[in-house]
Design a protein around this motif. Structure first.
Motif, short mmCIF file in Angstrom:
data_model
loop_
_atom_site.label_atom_id
_atom_site.label_comp_id
_atom_site.label_asym_id
_atom_site.label_seq_id
_atom_site.Cartn_x
_atom_site.Cartn_y
_atom_site.Cartn_z
N LYS A 909 0.87 -1.23 0.03
CA LYS A 909 0.12 -0.20 0.02
C LYS A 909 0.94 1.42 -0.01
CE LYS A 909 -3.84 -0.13 0.23
NZ LYS A 909 -5.07 0.09 -0.60
N ALA A 910 1.87 1.10 0.52
CA ALA A 910 2.96 2.22 0.64
C ALA A 910 3.38 2.53 -0.74
CB ALA A 910 4.11 1.99 1.69
N ASN A 911 3.89 1.68 -1.58
CA ASN A 911 4.17 1.69 -2.81
C ASN A 911 3.03 2.35 -3.69
OD1 ASN A 911 6.83 0.84 -2.06
ND2 ASN A 911 6.53 -1.47 -2.47
N GLU A 912 1.77 1.78 -3.27
CA GLU A 912 0.71 2.23 -4.17
C GLU A 912 0.51 3.95 -4.09
OE1 GLU A 912 -3.98 1.96 -4.06
OE2 GLU A 912 -2.96 0.15 -3.52
N PHE A 913 0.61 4.18 -2.74
CA PHE A 913 0.38 5.64 -2.35
C PHE A 913 1.67 6.54 -2.84
CE2 PHE A 913 -2.67 4.36 1.15
CZ PHE A 913 -3.75 4.53 0.30
#
Length: 1010
Positions: A909-913
């Motif tokens: 999710k961090a890489n998505e955001f």
């Protein structure tokens, strides 16, 4: 020609339409960083913002917020739209100013012809559109700040004086002078920058009324313009209020009248005197004196907008900075006393040490029936040998590295008093070169990137990668900044990398020279505007190094003046071509079209991607994430502008989590702020304190000494606060001044924890009871407490854990309460807890995994920054990097709890955001690699390791390509890149990822340590 005026109006409005449309399309849809959240919140509810106030801006802003209707999420855009439209009107008046000046050039030696008319309009169009797409002005035009509206007032005032010049012989032409006075008065309630147009205004008047100019006439006019500027800036603005304060003190303290009686009497006398003067000058037919008095009253009418601040301060609005509720408080507010003063004419060097202090004015605060003394203003005195005229290097603030950077910029070696020559060297190199001409070149040559540049590091190495101006012509840029061929991708693809190839600069210089040759008087008028809104500001602000942000917005008026010359440059090209037997019509078409393409088009094309803020919600979303991280009825301690003002906006405008009390620890050093904490605000009850509000008044407990304890015993904090609160003579210490003061009897304190009480009240769950600390213990590391520090300890002692306490950064209070080890991350903030977190690891706080997971995975919003076309500005970039580290900390805690699947989802999710192509991976992302490996997501870890290794190689290729003279400038960054490669190699070795180990070794072989 007879249609000239109609075409001039139509094309002017067409230019306005272009500019306003661009700004409305690229405006941020919500609050931006820095002061914007505060300005929008105070405009929406007519509250009191930071000194010296902007009541006119707030009034206009309030009107625009009404167009949002019942949708409060549209309020910020409406204020931003006000800035966009004000900027559009600025462009309109710029166009008309250029055509007024251009017409005087074109028709000077003959009648108006069609080619000449087209040249005038072409000049106005090119100059106005060049300013439309200039970096600094465009930045301010799309956010809810005062600078766009201030630029509008500068533009209209300058146009009005040019308009007066064209109709000066008409009967009622003085009405234009009166209009200027009113506009100047109104503009004071936006920003004081508008006043700097006064010297140009005076010279337009002088040149119009005295056809033969003399040296003495010019000197007298210049002196008069400075006197007028000073009269308004240091006379009308402060002394109108200062005299009201003196009347107030006399009639209330001296004669026993009710509060505000003196102010009312003062304004009756003032207005009565002006009205008498107007009637007298009319009767005696003294036209000039009558005009002066009428102008003065119109300035005062405009200036009267500041009454709004007094009225709203008395309403105790939630945002009520400095609480200027009477004439005395308003004077302190207008004088920006909380910010201190920078010496301008005479003052100390940064090496000077105070030799004493001198007493200044008495401070007064409102009592029950009269104004009471709140102490005396003091200022330090210094030995004359440590002082100089025109002091430029005066700040001894080591926390901001001012002394070290003074030495770098002025080439000072050793610890000694600078020479006057070194003082002047700093002025030219830093204050003019770095803090003005660099910004000037950003706008008219090109900008390297949006990474803030300080010019040099503290070791004296030139910064060649951050915040410089560039042109786009490689060999020229390489002479100043080293080889440009192998720039790393994150610099090459920075959206703020804008290259204009000197084209706007060249056209402006041509226009300036042509203007001088054709009409030296008008050129001098424009130069005065250019100088006073640029170089003079740099002199007045007297900025120390290591500014917290770039300051180019302050000089937009100077760039406005240069845009006039860009426009006039079109006439120069037309004149040049037509004199070389090129047909006049062909000459004007070529000059106009060529200039439009070479300047405004290039500037728009280069600048669009980094000035387009549409669909960006980062400041608001980060603020909401902070608020939603808190438990109900919490206290959230913040520190700076960017972790406070967006939160104010979210609460005041959008109504988000008004049960959370945001406490700015820095602002709490003011008595007015602490007093507000004693009041209920929306759903948030008053904060609990032991000391009564009277003991936080200005002049009371401003500084409380701390006694160092020789014992190992820690004393209960509540007992310490009770001691400070005591009025017993035994609880007082004698200060050097002879006054008696409260003091803290020990620097070793503890916050006792009553486990039975906390469990019985439900403050701590029963399953946590066994983990409760007996007490939290720490040592106060300061010799004394300022008001905000006393307030914090008082709250900790009195709260009894009933209201949850959160910090954006718990280390901000370490000097008085070293409680970082007792804090646990919840969401993206840190909560003080009386028990140990289960997943705490060395060097890291504990994490409330359930609450943090829910917020970061399901509820958080990050401003659309991951979308391809949304621009990631520097503040958003910094906030994203912090948030990304918090995702990593959550993942680490989940792994400790053996929730590896959840940890992988968090990292994904961090890489998505925050994807690499928007928020470039840095050395701090190395922890993500190890976390992926620890969670058994080997392929994902490998993919990230591959990306970071490629990025490091890309950067190292550049660092090793720069010329030898710049190697030291990139040495730190080179070392960091190599450290990242080594760290990845070590992690990969732990998890037997041989291919990546080999790749890392190849990179280190190509780029060995130096």
């Amino acid at each position: 020609m007879k249609h000239y005026q109609k075409l001039n109006n139509l094309i002017g409005w067409f230019t306005f339409l272009i500019a306003a449309s661009v700004y409305l399309m690229t405006a941020e849809p919500t609050a931006s960083w820095w002061d914007c959240g505060e300005y929008i919140a105070t405009a929406f509810k007519l509250q009191v913002g930071h000194p010296p106030g902007a009541p006119t801006f707030q009034l206009f802003g309030r009107i625009f917020t009404l167009f949002a209707g019942s949708d409060v999420t549209k309020v910020a855009y409406m204020v931003n739209a006000m800035s966009a439209l004000a900027s559009g009107f600025c462009i309109l008046f710029l166009f008309w100013s250029i055509t007024l000046l251009g017409k005087k050039i074109m028709v000077k030696d003959g009648e108006m012809t069609t080619p000449k008319m087209i040249a005038i309009f072409g000049s106005g169009l090119v100059g106005a559109l060049a300013y439309t797409f200039s970096d600094s002005f465009w930045f301010s035009a799309v956010e809810g700040e005062v600078y766009a509206t201030s630029s509008f007032f500068t533009a209209i005032v300058f146009w009005v004086i040019l308009k007066w010049e064209s109709v000066a012989e008409e009967k009622h032409s003085f009405r234009w002078i009166v209009l200027i006075s009113f506009l100047i008065g109104i503009s004071i309630g936006v920003h004081l920058l508008n006043l700097l147009a006064i010297p140009a205004i005076v010279f337009v008047y002088y040149f119009k009324n005295y056809k033969t100019t003399t040296r003495n006439g010019i000197l007298i006019s210049f002196g008069l313009s400075i006197v007028m500027l000073g009269f308004i800036l240091w006379g009308i603005i402060p002394y109108i209020v200062d005299l009201a304060g003196k009347f107030e003190l006399f009639f209330i303290n001296g004669m026993g009248l009710p509060f505000n009686s003196g102010t009312i009497i003062y304004f009756i006398v003032l207005l009565g005197g002006i009205i008498f003067g107007i009637r007298y000058t009319v009767k005696k037919k003294k036209v000039v004196f009558n005009t002066i008095l009428v102008a003065l009253i119109f300035i005062l009418v405009g200036y009267s907008s500041f009454f709004i601040l007094v009225i709203r301060a008395n309403a105790n609005t939630p945002i009520n900075e400095n609480n200027p509720r009477d004439a005395i408080g308003l004077l302190s507010y207008l004088n920006r006393e909380q910010y201190g003063e920078n010496p301008l004419v005479y003052g100390q060097y940064f090496t000077a040490r105070p030799t004493g202090s001198k007493e200044g004015s008495t401070k007064y605060v409102k009592g029950k029936s009269k104004y009471e003394s709140a102490g005396t203003n003091y200022s330090y005195t210094y030995d004359n040998k440590d002082c100089t005229i025109f002091p430029r290097m005066y700040s001894n603030d080591n926390s901001r590295q001012h002394p070290a950077m003074y030495k770098v910029w002025a080439d000072i070696h050793g610890d000694r008093t600078p020479t006057f020559g070194e003082n002047i060297k700093f002025f030219f190199r830093y204050q003019l070169g770095h803090m003005y001409f660099r910004y000037f070149m950003w706008n008219f040559a090109g900008r390297q990137n949006d990474i803030q540049g300080h010019g040099y590091d503290t070791n004296g190495n030139k910064e060649i990668m951050n915040g410089n101006w560039i042109s786009g012509i490689k060999f020229i840029d390489a002479m100043r900044l080293g080889n440009q061929d192998k720039l790393p991708d994150y610099l090459k693809n920075n959206k703020a990398r804008n290259t204009f190839y000197f084209l706007p600069l060249i056209l402006g210089l041509i226009g300036m020279y042509y203007h001088y040759k054709k009409n030296a008087k008008d050129m001098f008028v424009v130069f005065l505007l250019f100088f006073f809104t640029g170089l003079a500001i740099a002199i007045y602000l007297n900025m120390p190094p290591m500014q917290p942000r770039e300051r180019d917005y302050a000089f937009a008026g100077s760039f406005y003046a240069f845009a006039i010359w860009i426009g006039i440059g079109v006439m120069a090209i037309f004149d040049f071509m037509s004199k070389r037997k090129v047909p006049a019509m062909a000459s004007v078409v070529i000059a106009t079209v060529l200039s439009l393409v070479a300047v405004p088009y290039v500037m728009a094309k280069e600048g669009w991607d980094d000035h387009d803020r549409s669909n960006k919600y980062s400041a608001r979303d980060f603020a909401i994430n902070h608020l939603n991280s808190c438990a109900p009825n919490a206290i959230l301690v913040t520190n700076g502008d960017n972790d406070t003002f967006p939160l104010w906006y979210a609460q005041e405008v959008e109504g988000v989590r008004t049960d959370v009390r945001v406490v700015n620890f820095t602002l709490a050093s003011g008595a007015w702020y602490v007093e507000q904490l004693f009041r209920k605000m929306y759903k948030s009850p008053p904060l609990p304190f032991t000391l009564p509000v009277e003991k936080y008044k200005q002049g009371t407990n401003d500084y409380i000494p701390v006694s160092e304890s020789n014992l190992n015993e820690f004393v209960d904090l509540k007992q310490v606060i009770d001691f400070v609160n005591s009025d017993s003579p035994d609880a007082k210490a004698t200060m050097q001044s002879g006054e008696m003061s409260s003091y803290v009897p020990t620097n070793k304190v503890k916050l006792a924890i009553d486990s039975a009480y906390l469990v019985s009240k439900g403050i701590v769950p029963k399953d946590k009871a066994s983990k409760l600390y007996p007490s939290l213990e720490w040592t106060i590391s300061k010799n004394g407490l300022y008001k905000n520090e006393t307030m914090m300890l008082d709250f900790l002692a009195t709260n009894k854990w009933e209201r949850p306490l959160y910090f954006v950064n718990p280390s901000s209070v370490n000097s008085i309460a070293n409680i970082s080890d007792y804090c646990q991350m919840e969401g993206i903030v840190y909560r003080l807890l009386p028990y140990a977190a289960a997943n705490r690891s060395e060097g890291f706080s504990g994490v409330s995994t359930d609450a943090t997971y829910d917020l970061l995975m399901n509820k958080s919003r990050w401003g659309n920054l991951n979308l391809p076309k949304v621009y990631v500005d520097p503040e958003s970039m910094r906030s994203c990097q912090v948030a990304r580290s918090q995702f990593a900390r959550l993942a680490q805690a989940l792994i400790i709890e053996n929730k590896k699947d959840s940890a992988i989802k968090v990292l994904d999710k961090a890489n998505e955001f925050f994807p690499n192509d928007k928020i470039a991976f840095d050395m701090y992302m190395i922890s993500h690699i190890q976390l992926y490996y620890s969670a058994a997501a080997i392929e994902k870890g490998n993919k990230m390791a591959e990306m970071i290794l490629n990025k490091c190689k890309n950067e190292l290729d550049y660092y090793d390509s720069v010329e030898a003279e710049y190697r030291r400038s990139v040495a730190q960054e080179r070392g960091q890149a190599l450290y990242a490669v080594k760290s990845i190699a070590q992690i990969c070795n732990m998890y037997k990822q041989n291919a990546l180990i080999k790749k890392a070794e190849e990179i280190m072989k190509l780029h060995p340590e130096l």
